[in-house]
Design a protein around this motif. Structure first.
Motif, PDB file in Angstrom:
ATOM      1  N   ILE B 137       0.857  -1.187   0.000  1.00  0.00           N
ATOM      2  CA  ILE B 137       0.000   0.000   0.000  1.00  0.00           C
ATOM      3  C   ILE B 137       0.891   1.234   0.000  1.00  0.00           C
ATOM      4  CG2 ILE B 137      -1.829   1.239   1.220  1.00  0.00           C
ATOM      5  CD1 ILE B 137      -2.546  -1.475   2.529  1.00  0.00           C
ATOM      6  N   ALA B 138       0.757   2.039  -1.030  1.00  0.00           N
ATOM      7  CA  ALA B 138       1.586   3.241  -1.169  1.00  0.00           C
ATOM      8  C   ALA B 138       0.694   4.363  -1.678  1.00  0.00           C
ATOM      9  CB  ALA B 138       2.740   2.970  -2.129  1.00  0.00           C
ATOM     10  N   THR B 139      -0.403   4.576  -0.946  1.00  0.00           N
ATOM     11  CA  THR B 139      -1.413   5.524  -1.429  1.00  0.00           C
ATOM     12  C   THR B 139      -1.077   6.967  -1.094  1.00  0.00           C
ATOM     13  OG1 THR B 139      -2.644   5.012   0.570  1.00  0.00           O
ATOM     14  CG2 THR B 139      -3.321   3.891  -1.445  1.00  0.00           C
ATOM     15  N   GLY B 140      -0.030   7.172  -0.270  1.00  0.00           N
ATOM     16  CA  GLY B 140       0.425   8.538  -0.069  1.00  0.00           C
ATOM     17  C   GLY B 140      -0.429   9.350   0.875  1.00  0.00           C
ATOM     18  N   SER B 141      -0.444  10.662   0.618  1.00  0.00           N
ATOM     19  CA  SER B 141      -1.143  11.580   1.519  1.00  0.00           C
ATOM     20  C   SER B 141      -1.789  12.686   0.694  1.00  0.00           C
ATOM     21  CB  SER B 141      -0.137  12.187   2.502  1.00  0.00           C
ATOM     22  OG  SER B 141       0.821  12.939   1.785  1.00  0.00           O
ATOM     23  N   ARG B 142      -2.615  13.470   1.367  1.00  0.00           N
ATOM     24  CA  ARG B 142      -3.206  14.636   0.709  1.00  0.00           C
ATOM     25  C   ARG B 142      -3.196  15.780   1.713  1.00  0.00           C
ATOM     26  NH1 ARG B 142      -7.668  13.865   3.588  1.00  0.00           N
ATOM     27  NH2 ARG B 142      -8.619  11.811   3.520  1.00  0.00           N
ATOM     28  N   ASN B 260      -3.904  27.123   2.565  1.00  0.00           N
ATOM     29  CA  ASN B 260      -3.921  26.203   3.697  1.00  0.00           C
ATOM     30  C   ASN B 260      -2.719  25.278   3.575  1.00  0.00           C
ATOM     31  OD1 ASN B 260      -4.431  24.182   5.568  1.00  0.00           O
ATOM     32  ND2 ASN B 260      -5.963  23.185   4.263  1.00  0.00           N
ATOM     33  N   ALA B 261      -1.732  25.495   4.432  1.00  0.00           N
ATOM     34  CA  ALA B 261      -0.511  24.665   4.396  1.00  0.00           C
ATOM     35  C   ALA B 261      -0.301  24.066   5.780  1.00  0.00           C
ATOM     36  CB  ALA B 261       0.686  25.511   3.973  1.00  0.00           C
ATOM     37  N   THR B 262      -1.365  23.441   6.276  1.00  0.00           N
ATOM     38  CA  THR B 262      -1.307  22.934   7.648  1.00  0.00           C
ATOM     39  C   THR B 262      -0.781  21.508   7.730  1.00  0.00           C
ATOM     40  OG1 THR B 262      -3.636  22.383   7.390  1.00  0.00           O
ATOM     41  CG2 THR B 262      -3.132  24.422   8.545  1.00  0.00           C
ATOM     42  N   GLY B 263      -0.320  20.981   6.622  1.00  0.00           N
ATOM     43  CA  GLY B 263       0.258  19.640   6.688  1.00  0.00           C
ATOM     44  C   GLY B 263      -0.473  18.667   5.785  1.00  0.00           C
ATOM     45  N   ARG B 264      -0.086  17.399   5.897  1.00  0.00           N
ATOM     46  CA  ARG B 264      -0.674  16.385   5.037  1.00  0.00           C
ATOM     47  C   ARG B 264      -1.138  15.209   5.894  1.00  0.00           C
ATOM     48  NH1 ARG B 264       0.358  17.378  -0.254  1.00  0.00           N
ATOM     49  NH2 ARG B 264      -0.121  15.225  -0.816  1.00  0.00           N
ATOM     50  N   ALA B 300       3.293  -1.764   3.551  1.00  0.00           N
ATOM     51  CA  ALA B 300       2.985  -0.362   3.284  1.00  0.00           C
ATOM     52  C   ALA B 300       4.265   0.443   3.293  1.00  0.00           C
ATOM     53  CB  ALA B 300       2.014   0.182   4.326  1.00  0.00           C
ATOM     54  N   CYS B 301       4.272   1.519   2.506  1.00  0.00           N
ATOM     55  CA  CYS B 301       5.430   2.402   2.499  1.00  0.00           C
ATOM     56  C   CYS B 301       4.978   3.818   2.203  1.00  0.00           C
ATOM     57  CB  CYS B 301       6.466   1.938   1.461  1.00  0.00           C
ATOM     58  SG  CYS B 301       5.970   2.230  -0.246  1.00  0.00           S
ATOM     59  N   GLY B 302       5.812   4.767   2.570  1.00  0.00           N
ATOM     60  CA  GLY B 302       5.581   6.151   2.215  1.00  0.00           C
ATOM     61  C   GLY B 302       4.642   6.887   3.157  1.00  0.00           C
ATOM     62  N   ASP B 303       4.085   7.974   2.655  1.00  0.00           N
ATOM     63  CA  ASP B 303       3.272   8.863   3.489  1.00  0.00           C
ATOM     64  C   ASP B 303       2.115   8.148   4.174  1.00  0.00           C
ATOM     65  OD1 ASP B 303       4.953  10.741   2.473  1.00  0.00           O
ATOM     66  OD2 ASP B 303       3.417  12.015   1.568  1.00  0.00           O
ATOM     67  N   VAL B 304       1.591   7.087   3.548  1.00  0.00           N
ATOM     68  CA  VAL B 304       0.421   6.420   4.121  1.00  0.00           C
ATOM     69  C   VAL B 304       0.761   5.779   5.465  1.00  0.00           C
ATOM     70  CG1 VAL B 304       0.735   4.131   3.059  1.00  0.00           C
ATOM     71  CG2 VAL B 304      -1.575   5.004   3.501  1.00  0.00           C
ATOM     72  N   THR B 305       2.061   5.580   5.746  1.00  0.00           N
ATOM     73  CA  THR B 305       2.457   5.039   7.039  1.00  0.00           C
ATOM     74  C   THR B 305       2.582   6.140   8.091  1.00  0.00           C
ATOM     75  OG1 THR B 305       4.833   5.303   6.708  1.00  0.00           O
ATOM     76  CG2 THR B 305       3.855   3.267   5.872  1.00  0.00           C
ATOM     77  N   GLY B 306       2.594   7.397   7.622  1.00  0.00           N
ATOM     78  CA  GLY B 306       2.676   8.518   8.553  1.00  0.00           C
ATOM     79  C   GLY B 306       4.019   8.642   9.252  1.00  0.00           C
ATOM     80  N   ARG B 307       5.028   7.920   8.780  1.00  0.00           N
ATOM     81  CA  ARG B 307       6.313   7.940   9.490  1.00  0.00           C
ATOM     82  C   ARG B 307       7.130   9.175   9.121  1.00  0.00           C
ATOM     83  NH1 ARG B 307       9.421   2.559  10.620  1.00  0.00           N
ATOM     84  NH2 ARG B 307       8.161   1.814  12.318  1.00  0.00           N
ATOM     85  N   ARG B 308       7.690   9.189   7.948  1.00  0.00           N
ATOM     86  CA  ARG B 308       8.413  10.380   7.488  1.00  0.00           C
ATOM     87  C   ARG B 308       7.775  10.759   6.164  1.00  0.00           C
ATOM     88  NH1 ARG B 308      13.589  10.971   9.800  1.00  0.00           N
ATOM     89  NH2 ARG B 308      13.669  12.907   8.674  1.00  0.00           N
ATOM     90  N   LEU B 309       7.124  11.907   6.117  1.00  0.00           N
ATOM     91  CA  LEU B 309       6.416  12.280   4.898  1.00  0.00           C
ATOM     92  C   LEU B 309       7.392  12.929   3.914  1.00  0.00           C
ATOM     93  CD1 LEU B 309       4.126  11.668   6.940  1.00  0.00           C
ATOM     94  CD2 LEU B 309       2.761  13.352   5.727  1.00  0.00           C
ATOM     95  N   LEU B 310       8.253  12.092   3.364  1.00  0.00           N
ATOM     96  CA  LEU B 310       9.274  12.569   2.441  1.00  0.00           C
ATOM     97  C   LEU B 310       9.372  11.567   1.299  1.00  0.00           C
ATOM     98  CD1 LEU B 310      12.045  13.370   5.081  1.00  0.00           C
ATOM     99  CD2 LEU B 310      10.785  15.055   3.736  1.00  0.00           C
ATOM    100  N   ALA B 311       9.490  12.074   0.081  1.00  0.00           N
ATOM    101  CA  ALA B 311       9.538  11.186  -1.083  1.00  0.00           C
ATOM    102  C   ALA B 311      10.697  10.204  -0.989  1.00  0.00           C
ATOM    103  CB  ALA B 311       9.666  12.025  -2.354  1.00  0.00           C
TER     104      ALA B 311
END
Lengths: 433, 452
Positions: B137-142, B260-264, B300-311
């Protein structure tokens, strides 16, 4: 007719092979197809078999020597035939009389490195290394934990070592410093390419101190040489608590030893021992020595470990004197200034864990003594009195005895005496407060 | 090719997903990646890359305006926003083709549609079933939408819609002083917009080392950005932002647009996570350092894990997961993942911050070197600000953190990451040769101050 046997070419890139082992000695009869020698490249071992029946007349190379491919390595023929036409043209070294064990590896260019490596670590013993592997190990000072290799019979080949050498985890810059300062590698490295990082290290095991080792031996001997049985009971502690309160109050007015609950119980134990000298005894080589004097040892927790200072002639001391002496000895034990004489000669021991809240335990005997009294914490216990349940402060007592010479009943009787003395402590202590 | 089982199905073709898929493809596995919107994900289409094209343009603008200081006369420079957007689109198109080419070369099948887990080995894409031995799962963030009244107003943009703004607004209010807000603040301020950043915390760039974030605040103020720190936005009313200032008093601010730049937040909805029993919170799917979720076969990997939101963290996490699923033990080590803020000046850091060291009770030494120690920095930046801060262990001097502000620090921070990965000590760095003249020499200086 004499027939030479040559070193085969085992691959396009193989320039030379190593003679790992001669299976026949010169003079031995060989049959066609029989194993003459094992040879190896850096990747695998191969067999050289006899091409015909005959006698092995001469071998031109020792075990461990690197031989160019297509070079004659031995000659098979009828005894008496000349081998000279086949002798390789190199600096005419005659072959040795037979397989030399261990093989003398050719001194390679990296001789100094090899020597230092050899000095640093003994050549591998438990597992048989092929000569090439041995040379690699020496050149790299690399002696991994013995493990079977991929060669015949589990022989470790050079290729095995090369692979292991590559896979062996390196240490990070920091971990290297920490290893130098005494830390040890535990398990596999968790860094890049399995690099050992600081977090993969652990402190080295701590060698037991002299005192600790002595304690360890005494504890083991105690359990091995005696038949230990522990009895538990408790005594009403109201008297102890009242007396302790009075001591505290009195100390504000005048100089007085700080008599603790432990001192009071020790005093009661001394009184009981005077009445029942069979517990104030030592069992030595099948003889029981009963003592008229009570020299009481008490377990003392010190930075160096458990020590047991001894209050001599405790039976002649008042509660105040006993407490004062015990206090002096305990301080000296903790500070490390206690004399050896004050740590020996006890006839009975008291161990007090009550201040830690321990409710019961099984103290270990101090042989050759035959009993030890454990003092437990004071706690509330329900007691039925006049048809009602009340809570009463009680102190736990744990007596371990050597069942070889003290049976349960006398032990229980002694414990009962101690209990009675504790409950009447205020009457017997003789303190004017 | 819908029949038969895949070795791996990746949900989401962002940097986490496409790197993982390509890696598995290179290993000879049968791989499909499912993408509902755009190959390349947020990074390529609405994040890292488009914002960097914007920032390159605004930096060039600033350089033109400052060109006289470098002995170059440039007549009135101005920003041509449609051309900036066109360039952004070209760069994105080129890179998207690159990713598509990569997936093709590595034999990865791209399936267009929206995926939903049905079981630990089955995914439905708009109803069509696909089965796989492993699902990543690598659905990322918004962009997150905080519960602020009026935040849905048409004048409020997020980090995606702001990229299509055809004009440069006269006034812009930015809610949030994290890296997204700061990068846009730098862009718009350079473009001539009256830009105000409203941050609820007393400091900006809160993940950064405090020394660096204080200097960044100073530098960005100097370049014309207005900051309202310790201010909490209460409501957005049309083009007015109502907030409580640091003393708790009500105040307001008018702007043409609000960003609105309050995060992802992670994209977790409609994935079938509950049905399959994958453990997650609203902050993301829980994963191990190997990329495993609690359900065997689901990764799972990436932003969807909420760990480090970095590409770059996502890409590494994806490759780690693939290695583990196909039998090669691997793990990600987060302590050496660098992060960068592409403001002008740039901020780059790796390892622990001074605040983290204090909180963890680790004994440390620190040094702070101005970047002007490096000749190249002066050459490049004229009056620019720059500093490198190094934190090292008290006893052995192992590098614990390197935090830099100053242009081009993003290009050399990887050296610090390698030092941290290999646990180099300050004294060991003396053995490394730093090219001259480069800005990285300032980092060397700062590190060697801690060598003993």
């Amino acid at each position: 007719m004499a027939t030479p046997v040559e070193m085969p070419k085992l691959g396009n890139t193989v320039e030379d092979c190593l003679i790992a082992r001669w299976n026949k000695r010169p003079g031995e009869a060989v049959a066609a197809g029989e194993l003459l020698a094992e040879i190896e490249t850096d990747k695998a071992t191969f067999e050289v078999t006899a091409p015909l029946d005959g006698t092995l007349l001469e071998v031109f190379f020792n075990q461990g020597e690197l031989v160019p491919v297509f070079t004659y390595i031995c000659v098979i023929g009828e005894p008496g035939e000349s081998v000279e036409p086949f002798r390789p043209s190199r600096a005419g070294q005659p072959a040795a009389a037979g397989p030399a064990e261990p093989p003398a590896p050719r001194q390679a260019a990296a001789a100094p490195a090899a020597q230092t490596a050899q000095a640093a670590a003994p050549p591998p013993g438990a597992v048989f290394y092929s000569p090439r592997a041995r040379r690699f190990a020496e050149r790299h000072g690399f002696y991994p934990a013995p493990a079977a290799g991929s060669g015949p019979g589990g022989r470790v080949l050079e290729a095995d070592l090369r692979r292991q050498f590559h896979e062996t985890s390196r240490t990070s810059f920091l971990a290297g410093r920490l290893v130098e300062s005494g830390q040890e590698v535990r398990g596999e490295g968790s860094g890049l390419n399995r690099m050992v990082l600081a977090r993969d290290l652990a402190p080295p095991p701590v060698r037991l101190s002299g005192v600790r080792e002595k304690i360890a031996r005494r504890m083991r001997d105690s359990l091995a040489a005696t038949a230990q049985d522990t009895l538990h009971t408790s005594a009403a502690a109201a008297g102890l608590l009242a007396l302790r309160a009075r001591v505290k109050a009195a100390r504000r007015q005048k100089p007085l030893a700080d008599i603790t609950i432990g001192d009071m119980v020790m005093f009661c134990a001394v009184k009981a021992l005077v009445e029942m000298p069979e517990l104030n005894a030592e069992l030595i080589d099948g003889s029981l020595y009963r003592h008229a004097s009570v020299h009481i040892g008490f377990a003392c927790d010190t930075p160096r470990g458990l020590l047991v200072p001894v209050v001599r002639d405790a039976h002649r001391r008042s509660l105040g004197e006993l407490s004062e002496r015990a206090g002096e000895l305990a301080r000296a034990a903790v500070e490390g200034t206690i004399q050896a004489d004050d740590l020996a000669g006890a006839t009975f021991t008291v161990s007090n864990l009550g201040s830690f809240g321990i409710e019961s335990f099984t103290p270990l005997l101090n042989p050759p003594q035959v009993a030890i009294l454990g003092v437990d914490a004071i706690g509330l216990k329900p007691v039925r009195r006049d048809g009602k349940v009340e809570f009463e402060a009680c102190i736990g007592l744990s007596l371990t005895l050597d069942h070889q010479v003290i049976d349960g009943a006398p032990g229980a009787r002694f414990l009962k005496r101690v209990r009675e003395r504790i409950e009447e402590i205020e009457e017997i202590c003789g303190l004017e407060l | 090719m819908e029949s038969g089982m895949y070795d791996l199905i990746v949900i989401g073709a962002g940097p986490g997903g496409y790197e993982a898929a390509a890696h598995a493809g290179r290993l000879g596995k049968r791989v499909a990646v499912i993408e509902k919107q755009y190959v390349g994900g947020t990074c390529l289409n609405a994040g890292c890359i488009p914002t960097k094209t914007f920032l390159r343009s605004s930096r060039l603008l600033a350089e033109c305006r400052n060109a006289a200081a470098f002995g170059v006369r440039v007549p009135a420079a101005e920003l041509d926003m449609p051309a900036v957007i066109a360039r952004k689109d070209r760069v994105v198109a080129t890179l998207t083709r690159g990713v598509e080419g990569l997936l093709k070369r590595t034999g990865v099948e791209v399936v267009r549609g929206t995926a939903r887990l049905v079981s630990r080995s089955e995914v439905r894409v708009d109803g069509r079933p696909y089965t796989a031995r492993n699902i990543l799962i690598a659905t990322g963030s918004r962009p997150s939408v905080p519960p602020i009244p009026g935040i849905q107003s048409s004048r409020v943009l997020d980090s995606t819609s702001v990229l299509s703004l055809p004009e440069i607004p006269a006034r812009l209010a930015i809610i949030g002083g994290g890296y997204i807000g700061l990068e846009f603040a730098g862009f718009f301020a350079a473009a001539g917009t009256e830009t105000t950043v409203i941050e609820v915390l007393p400091r900006i760039a809160s993940g950064c080392d405090a020394d660096i974030s204080a200097r960044l605040l100073q530098a960005l103020r100097k370049s014309g950005v207005r900051f309202l720190t310790s201010c909490a936005v209460a409501a957005v009313d049309g083009n007015t932002v109502h907030y409580r200032d640091e003393n708790g008093a009500a105040a307001s601010l008018c702007a043409d647009y609000v960003l609105n730049a309050t995060g992802r937040v992670p994209v977790l909805e409609n994935l079938g996570l509950e049905e399959v029993g994958v453990d997650f919170t609203r902050r993301g799917i829980r994963t191990s350092d190997q990329g495993k979720t609690n359900v065997a076969g689901v990764w799972a990997c990436g932003d969807v894990t909420g760990r480090r939101l970095l590409a770059h963290a996502a890409a590494r996490e994806g490759i780690v997961a693939v290695n583990n699923m196909f039998g090669k033990p691997d793990r990600i080590r987060y302590e050496a993942v660098p992060s960068v803020i592409y403001t002008h000046p740039e901020v780059a850091g790796v390892g622990r911050t001074e605040e983290e060291l204090k909180a963890e009770g680790i004994a440390y030494r620190k040094s702070l070197a101005p970047m002007a120690l490096a000749g190249r920095f002066l050459v490049e930046n004229e009056a620019g600000m720059g500093v490198v801060k190094v934190l090292a262990g008290e006893k052995y001097g192992e590098i614990l953190g390197v935090h830099a502000m100053g242009d081009l620090s993003s290009e050399f921070i990887v050296a610090a990451a390698a030092m941290i990965e290999t646990e180099m000590c300050a004294a060991d760095v003396a053995q490394l040769v730093f090219p001259h003249p480069t800005v990285s020499e300032a980092m060397k200086e700062a590190i060697l101050q801690l060598a003993h």
